[in-house]
Design an enzyme around this catalytic site. Sequence first.
Site, PDB file in Angstrom:
ATOM      1  N   HIS A  75       0.820  -1.223   0.000  1.00 41.84           N
ATOM      2  CA  HIS A  75       0.000   0.000   0.000  1.00 41.84           C
ATOM      3  C   HIS A  75       0.853   1.273   0.000  1.00 41.84           C
ATOM      4  O   HIS A  75       0.329   2.359  -0.263  1.00 41.84           O
ATOM      5  CB  HIS A  75      -0.923   0.035   1.220  1.00 41.84           C
ATOM      6  CG  HIS A  75      -2.025  -0.977   1.176  1.00 41.84           C
ATOM      7  ND1 HIS A  75      -2.892  -1.089   0.111  1.00 41.84           N
ATOM      8  CD2 HIS A  75      -2.398  -1.936   2.067  1.00 41.84           C
ATOM      9  CE1 HIS A  75      -3.750  -2.062   0.355  1.00 41.84           C
ATOM     10  NE2 HIS A  75      -3.466  -2.596   1.526  1.00 41.84           N
ATOM     11  N   ASP A 126      -2.807 -10.590  -2.259  1.00 40.96           N
ATOM     12  CA  ASP A 126      -3.378 -10.033  -1.030  1.00 40.96           C
ATOM     13  C   ASP A 126      -4.834  -9.657  -1.290  1.00 40.96           C
ATOM     14  O   ASP A 126      -5.199  -9.235  -2.395  1.00 40.96           O
ATOM     15  CB  ASP A 126      -2.588  -8.798  -0.600  1.00 40.96           C
ATOM     16  CG  ASP A 126      -2.965  -8.296   0.783  1.00 40.96           C
ATOM     17  OD1 ASP A 126      -2.192  -8.533   1.725  1.00 40.96           O
ATOM     18  OD2 ASP A 126      -4.038  -7.670   0.925  1.00 40.96           O
ATOM     19  N   HIS A 171      -6.442  -7.173  -0.410  1.00 36.49           N
ATOM     20  CA  HIS A 171      -6.564  -5.748  -0.714  1.00 36.49           C
ATOM     21  C   HIS A 171      -5.707  -5.403  -1.940  1.00 36.49           C
ATOM     22  O   HIS A 171      -4.630  -5.962  -2.126  1.00 36.49           O
ATOM     23  CB  HIS A 171      -6.103  -4.888   0.471  1.00 36.49           C
ATOM     24  CG  HIS A 171      -6.831  -5.184   1.745  1.00 36.49           C
ATOM     25  ND1 HIS A 171      -6.352  -6.090   2.670  1.00 36.49           N
ATOM     26  CD2 HIS A 171      -7.995  -4.695   2.239  1.00 36.49           C
ATOM     27  CE1 HIS A 171      -7.201  -6.151   3.683  1.00 36.49           C
ATOM     28  NE2 HIS A 171      -8.195  -5.325   3.452  1.00 36.49           N
ATOM     29  N   ASP A 219      -4.468 -12.702   3.714  1.00 32.36           N
ATOM     30  CA  ASP A 219      -5.723 -12.261   4.309  1.00 32.36           C
ATOM     31  C   ASP A 219      -6.933 -12.631   3.462  1.00 32.36           C
ATOM     32  O   ASP A 219      -8.067 -12.309   3.834  1.00 32.36           O
ATOM     33  CB  ASP A 219      -5.714 -10.759   4.585  1.00 32.36           C
ATOM     34  CG  ASP A 219      -5.072  -9.945   3.490  1.00 32.36           C
ATOM     35  OD1 ASP A 219      -4.745 -10.527   2.430  1.00 32.36           O
ATOM     36  OD2 ASP A 219      -4.887  -8.736   3.672  1.00 32.36           O
TER      37      ASP A 219
END
Length: 598
Positions: free
Chosen positions: A321, A357, A359, A448
């Site tokens: 990120h 991931d 996200h 995740d």
Amino acid sequence: MVSEILQQSHLVDGEAEVNLQKQGNELPSQILNGRHGKSGSDRSSVRPSLDYNCGDDNTGIASYRDVPSSVNIDIQPDTLRKKARQQREMTFQDMCNNLDIFEDDDEDDDDDSDWEPLQKLREIMKWFCTNCTMANLDVAVHCDSCGEHRESGILKHGFFAPSFLHESTLLEAELETRTDKGMVSQVSTSNSSTAIGFDERMLLHSEVEMKSHPHPERPDRLRAIAASLATAGIFPGRCYPIPAREITKEELEMVHSAENIQAVEVSSNVISCYFTPDTYANKHSAQAARLAAGLCADLASEVFSGRAKNGFALVRPPGHHAGVKQAMGFCLHNNAAVSALAAQAAGAKKVLIVDWDVHHGNGTQEIFEQNKSVLYISLHRHEFGRFYPGTGAADEVGTMGAEGYCVNVPWSQSGVGDNDYIFAFKQVVLPIASAFAPDLTIISAGFDAARGDPLGMCDVTPAGYAQMTYLLNIVSGGKLLVILEGGYNLRSISSSATAVIKVLLGESPGCDLDDPLPSRAGMKTVLDVLAIQKNFWPVLESSFSQLQSQYEIYTTQRRKPRKKRGRGVVPPLCWRWSRKKLLYHLLKGQLRVRGKGF
């Protein structure tokens, strides 16, 4: 080294303090949608898709309206009225923190008995699950969310420790046998070709400020994985470590702006600070981020040069990120981006980054969206921009002549599992990756999306992650680097990471999903991606045409005609367990009455 880590295992730093006024109505800021909204921009467009409460009891705001019976009648009326007014204006939380204003110097200890229920109420929720960080009642032995035992041995033995047993009741002999076998294999496989990047100092990066809920990105994530690898005899054992070093400022400047680098460095001068509401730092965080980036850069060079066949970066804080100008989403430096540029500095011409991931890696995409030498492919929950960070739509393909070098597979809902991921790999990821022909493949391996993760809410199993690793291992001649990103259920992240490393060591991934049947939503997402990316990758044209016809047949077969029914009578649910249960099932249509023929 790893044994010292395992000795640091602990349940939770401190006990939970319950906010009685807000526990039923507010969510911890760290776990809305797995993250906060977009940092530095309008967050109103990113709505939470995941709800967590520390408890089910909506206590609300309460006040005492009457004077306690234990108050001495000799107190002056003005004093009594003042105390009564204070009580009416106070909430339970205020009273818990200011019990002294209700006390009188002349009262004896017996008069305090009226406040015992209040003090017990304050301590109802007392412990947080080591595995998933969810809050539980003090009387509970197992976590209500994941079933983990309150005193489980997951930080000592990893996912091999039974989730339902106390640490002291584990079969120590069996676990020690596993570890002994691992130490024997360490001698016989000292020339292993799989390198591991790890340093204990990354465990010092933690949230200092005690909040109502533990931060999901915590040091125990690395401890659980290290414990699993040690128990399995993989590391130390079958893999070898590389020396740790801190990334240099010059290397970071190839990825991040000078202001961003300086902002992270300044955090080492303070006890605690936040880059965004969910991205913390303490005085050790800057060094931990430099170590993580340095290990990833050196692993990329080792793998590309052939000194190591492949590698796994057991690092934190995560990085995908972190963008050019800002740290966000638990991430400080972008480890995958640093690794890609380090590989190119070592001679690699083309680098593939696959980000699984849950996200979207908005930081990685931002860094390389104008770069045709780095292909970025991400599979993530998107939900039309409602899932953090809101970026990563299928039509985000790159800019400034690099269109087609950003490939996003945005899932439209939660619950995505192995079949959808493997289907997307075979239809999108592998054809594009093969056409790109990278010299090195990097996996931004967030776990995740794993089954049981409290933030991702998806259903990928360790076998699914192993299968995806196996498929990517052949793309660049086996030159593969796996970098840890997210993943916040310790049992899920440790079992998944172990499964991936076993594939790196040459073991079979287990079940082979030759012809995975995706969900209807998953097939629709893949079809949308192919419709866009076939304009940049001609190899997808035939797959798109074939899948489009399959989708029409698939949706037709799944469309079932609905029977028209009258509204009928809806029996009370309580009848189901009473003497009227036959009547209940009859009215619900679950029983049919046959008439006798005459």
